[in-house]
Design an enzyme around this catalytic site. Structure first.
Site, PDB file in Angstrom:
ATOM      1  N   ASP A 155     -16.255  33.286  11.197  1.00  0.00           N
ATOM      2  CA  ASP A 155     -17.134  33.679  12.004  1.00  0.00           C
ATOM      3  C   ASP A 155     -19.143  32.549  12.143  1.00  0.00           C
ATOM      4  O   ASP A 155     -19.768  33.351  10.535  1.00  0.00           O
ATOM      5  CB  ASP A 155     -17.893  35.305  11.357  1.00  0.00           C
ATOM      6  CG  ASP A 155     -18.871  35.710  12.720  1.00  0.00           C
ATOM      7  OD1 ASP A 155     -19.463  35.414  12.702  1.00  0.00           O
ATOM      8  OD2 ASP A 155     -18.395  37.111  12.770  1.00  0.00           O
ATOM      9  N   HIS A 215     -17.447  34.483  16.205  1.00  0.00           N
ATOM     10  CA  HIS A 215     -17.887  36.368  16.791  1.00  0.00           C
ATOM     11  C   HIS A 215     -16.950  36.644  17.319  1.00  0.00           C
ATOM     12  O   HIS A 215     -17.396  36.221  18.518  1.00  0.00           O
ATOM     13  CB  HIS A 215     -19.163  36.043  16.437  1.00  0.00           C
ATOM     14  CG  HIS A 215     -20.132  36.533  16.347  1.00  0.00           C
ATOM     15  ND1 HIS A 215     -20.082  37.562  15.233  1.00  0.00           N
ATOM     16  CD2 HIS A 215     -20.563  37.484  17.263  1.00  0.00           C
ATOM     17  CE1 HIS A 215     -21.222  38.665  15.276  1.00  0.00           C
ATOM     18  NE2 HIS A 215     -21.810  38.712  16.372  1.00  0.00           N
ATOM     19  N   SER A 272     -19.701  44.244  16.567  1.00  0.00           N
ATOM     20  CA  SER A 272     -20.841  43.104  16.190  1.00  0.00           C
ATOM     21  C   SER A 272     -22.172  44.480  15.233  1.00  0.00           C
ATOM     22  O   SER A 272     -22.003  45.211  14.411  1.00  0.00           O
ATOM     23  CB  SER A 272     -21.358  42.269  17.542  1.00  0.00           C
ATOM     24  OG  SER A 272     -22.466  42.050  16.805  1.00  0.00           O
TER      25      SER A 272
END
Length: 345
Positions: free
Chosen positions: A271, A299, A144
């Site tokens: 996502d 995600h 991320s």
């Protein structure tokens, strides 16, 4: 860019394809047990970052090393962190996670924190690994926000600027402005509220000790979106003119064409923190970048059904890539680029 993306082999279990289910499932699965040792690494400005090392460590100083950069407000306690650290350790790798400033158990010393474009601390940490283990193969993994940092760092340093054989970026927010918009719509706002609560707690500590003078507690509490927080806190604290300026200069998606390091990007088309067709609006990546896109996965989710249990596909895919890059320690030139991506089937 859509024609240059390869289809990932991830398949969600029946009934568990929803992106929010995939995103939250790792929080519900049993947590990986990992023995860890903690180190405080002093930075050039005399602040510190906390390193978590898997134990027992390989006895051979030439053992390959996996470096992990966590996501926004993440830590060694994040499910993906423990999963990836254990995966590498089980393969005989030396595994270390670098907490960004203030994300470990020890608070950082200065108001300066971390952000999606802050690469100096990661670069310093990697240089220290080179000093300690000059003959070890090294691969970095970012998740991320940490994936955005890793991609930006790779773009900045060129092919020989990092002592890395390769990089793996998992669910990177390639366009920070687009991600800040996406997380402010519908159910995803729940993620935003949760993360902002953690971010504000750290800022309040600096407000109370007087090290921040452009903000007060009441104004901080009123910041209810990433756009607002980054405009009032992140940008002025780190030398950006505004949130817009920060997002533009820190987004790794606009730098993919500059990456020379062999790099694998793992993403899910659904996502919830990234617009579905964002990749089509970004510059073409370099030949060193391989993008694998799964139709589902959420995600940093990617939970599959394997051997009768729900298991993290990321552990399997990252292990495969680490093994592909593994070579004679210290012989980085033997590692081959990923090569040109293949079209989606």
């Amino acid at each position: 860019m859509s024609g240059m993306i390869q289809k990932a082999d991830f398949r969600p279990p029946r009934g568990l394809a929803n992106p929010h289910i995939q995103t939250l499932l790792p929080l519900l699965l049993p947590r990986d047990r990992v023995r860890l040792d903690t180190e405080l690494l002093t930075l050039p400005d005399n602040d510190v970052v906390e390193l978590s090392w898997t134990q027992p460590a390989p006895k051979d100083a030439r053992a390959p090393i996996m470096v992990l950069f966590h996501g926004l407000e993440g830590s060694i306690d994040s499910p993906y962190a423990r999963m990836l650290m254990r995966t590498a350790a089980n393969m005989g790798w030396r595994a270390v996670l670098m907490h960004f400033r203030g994300c470990g158990r020890v608070p950082n010393r200065y108001p300066r924190s971390y952000h999606a474009g802050e690469t100096a601390d990661a670069y310093w940490m990697l240089s220290q690994l080179t000093r300690r283990y000059p003959n070890a193969l090294k691969v970095a993994v970012g998740v991320s926000l940490g994936a955005n940092v890793l991609l930006k760092l790779a773009a900045e340093q060129g092919g020989d600027g990092l002592d890395l054989a390769g990089a793996i970026a998992i669910s990177p927010p390639l366009d920070l402005a687009a991600s800040a918009d996406a997380i402010n719509i519908g159910f995803v706002r729940c993620y935003q509220r949760h993360i902002l609560k953690s971010m504000k707690r750290k800022v309040i500590r600096h407000l109370e000790d007087g090290s921040l003078d452009h903000l007060d507690v009441q104004k901080l509490r009123e910041l209810d979106t990433f756009w607002a927080f980054d405009n009032e806190v992140t940008a002025p604290l780190h030398g950006f003119g505004s949130a817009t300026d920060y997002y533009q200069r820190a987004s790794s998606g606009f730098m993919l064409h500059r990456i020379e390091l062999p790099t694998l990007i793992l993403h899910a088309a659904d996502d919830p923190l990234m617009p579905r067709h964002l990749l089509d609006r970004l510059p073409m990546p370099s030949r060193s970048v391989r993008i694998e896109m799964a139709e589902h996965g959420g995600h940093v989710g990617f939970i599959e059904y394997r051997q009768g249990l729900l298991r993290p596909w990321l552990a399997r895919r990252v292990a495969q890539q680490l093994e592909n890059w593994r070579c004679v320690p210290g012989r980085r030139q033997q590692v081959q680029p990923l090569g040109r991506n293949q079209p989606l089937d």
